[in-house]
Design a protein around this motif. Structure first.
Motif, PDB file in Angstrom:
ATOM      1  N   THR A 125       2.544  -2.537   4.391  1.00  0.00           N
ATOM      2  CA  THR A 125       2.096  -3.674   3.586  1.00  0.00           C
ATOM      3  C   THR A 125       1.138  -4.515   4.424  1.00  0.00           C
ATOM      4  O   THR A 125       1.374  -4.751   5.604  1.00  0.00           O
ATOM      5  CB  THR A 125       3.309  -4.521   3.159  1.00  0.00           C
ATOM      6  N   GLN A 185       0.860  -1.181   0.000  1.00  0.00           N
ATOM      7  CA  GLN A 185       0.000   0.000   0.000  1.00  0.00           C
ATOM      8  C   GLN A 185       0.897   1.232   0.000  1.00  0.00           C
ATOM      9  O   GLN A 185       1.935   1.240   0.644  1.00  0.00           O
ATOM     10  CB  GLN A 185      -0.904   0.001   1.233  1.00  0.00           C
ATOM     11  N   GLU A 186       0.490   2.258  -0.724  1.00  0.00           N
ATOM     12  CA  GLU A 186       1.340   3.428  -0.885  1.00  0.00           C
ATOM     13  C   GLU A 186       1.629   4.148   0.422  1.00  0.00           C
ATOM     14  O   GLU A 186       2.778   4.361   0.773  1.00  0.00           O
ATOM     15  CB  GLU A 186       0.700   4.393  -1.885  1.00  0.00           C
ATOM     16  N   SER A 187       0.632   4.561   1.126  1.00  0.00           N
ATOM     17  CA  SER A 187       0.858   5.385   2.318  1.00  0.00           C
ATOM     18  C   SER A 187       0.642   4.613   3.622  1.00  0.00           C
ATOM     19  O   SER A 187       0.553   5.204   4.683  1.00  0.00           O
ATOM     20  CB  SER A 187      -0.057   6.604   2.285  1.00  0.00           C
ATOM     21  N   ARG A 188       0.548   3.316   3.523  1.00  0.00           N
ATOM     22  CA  ARG A 188       0.335   2.467   4.699  1.00  0.00           C
ATOM     23  C   ARG A 188       1.299   1.293   4.647  1.00  0.00           C
ATOM     24  O   ARG A 188       1.844   0.969   3.596  1.00  0.00           O
ATOM     25  CB  ARG A 188      -1.094   1.927   4.720  1.00  0.00           C
TER      26      ARG A 188
END
Length: 192
Positions: free
Chosen positions: A65, A60-63
């Motif tokens: 994995t 996930q980009e801003s979170r």
């Protein structure tokens, strides 16, 4: 029943993260199986190792994995084996019942307070179950849903949870009323 069977049953709805499973256990399965998130994550790791579930990482980009799990063929076979096994009778194990059992020798006031608190908790759960059941059946009335609706298993287990909480609230309220009435008579008899 082992936690693994409850997890396998929860995964029948499709791929899920540990976080999503914890939410499922909080809402849909809490009426018949309790598990904290740490137990779920530990059980998922064991189940993956034994081939009952399969996990995959999703970046996930801003979170961080996240890991998603699905039930495998071996997991379905295990759930089938579990479903075919004889069921042991259930039993009640509840601290509040022990307190009521001992009410003749302990503080009646404390027991009454706990009964009333438990009744309030049951009332809140009744509201949650009622809304959840309505969400599952949508515009169908209950009889139509029971006859032809989708996802009948979750509906039936939630219905059992609702009935349990309704009976539990009734018992707590009735027991509290009985104890209050007996306490009032005892206080009258003790008055000069």
């Amino acid at each position: 029943m082992a936690l693994r069977h409850a997890v396998l049953a929860a995964l029948l709805d499709g791929e899920s993260s540990g976080y999503q499973l914890a939410k499922t256990f909080d809402l849909g399965m809490a009426n018949f199986w309790h598990a904290v998130p740490q137990q779920l994550y530990l059980e998922l790791a064991k189940m993956e190792k034994s081939g009952l579930v399969e996990g995959r990482n999703v970046v996930q980009e801003s979170r961080p994995t996240k890991r998603l799990f699905t039930i495998t063929g071996a997991g379905l076979a295990e759930l089938e084996r579990f479903a075919a096994a004889p069921v042991k009778p259930s039993f009640v194990r509840d601290d509040l019942l022990v307190k009521v059992q001992a009410v003749d020798s302990v503080s009646v006031k404390a027991v009454i307070e706990q009964l009333e608190e438990r009744a309030a908790i049951a009332a809140a759960k009744i509201d949650i179950f009622t809304r959840f059941l309505h969400g599952l059946r949508g515009d169908l009335d209950e009889q139509a849903f029971l006859t032809s609706g989708d996802k009948i298993g979750p509906y039936l287990t939630c219905l059992r949870g609702l009935r349990f909480e309704q009976e539990h609230a009734d018992w707590c309220n009735e027991t509290s009323r009985v104890l209050r009435a007996r306490q009032a008579i005892t206080q009258e008899d003790a008055a000069p």
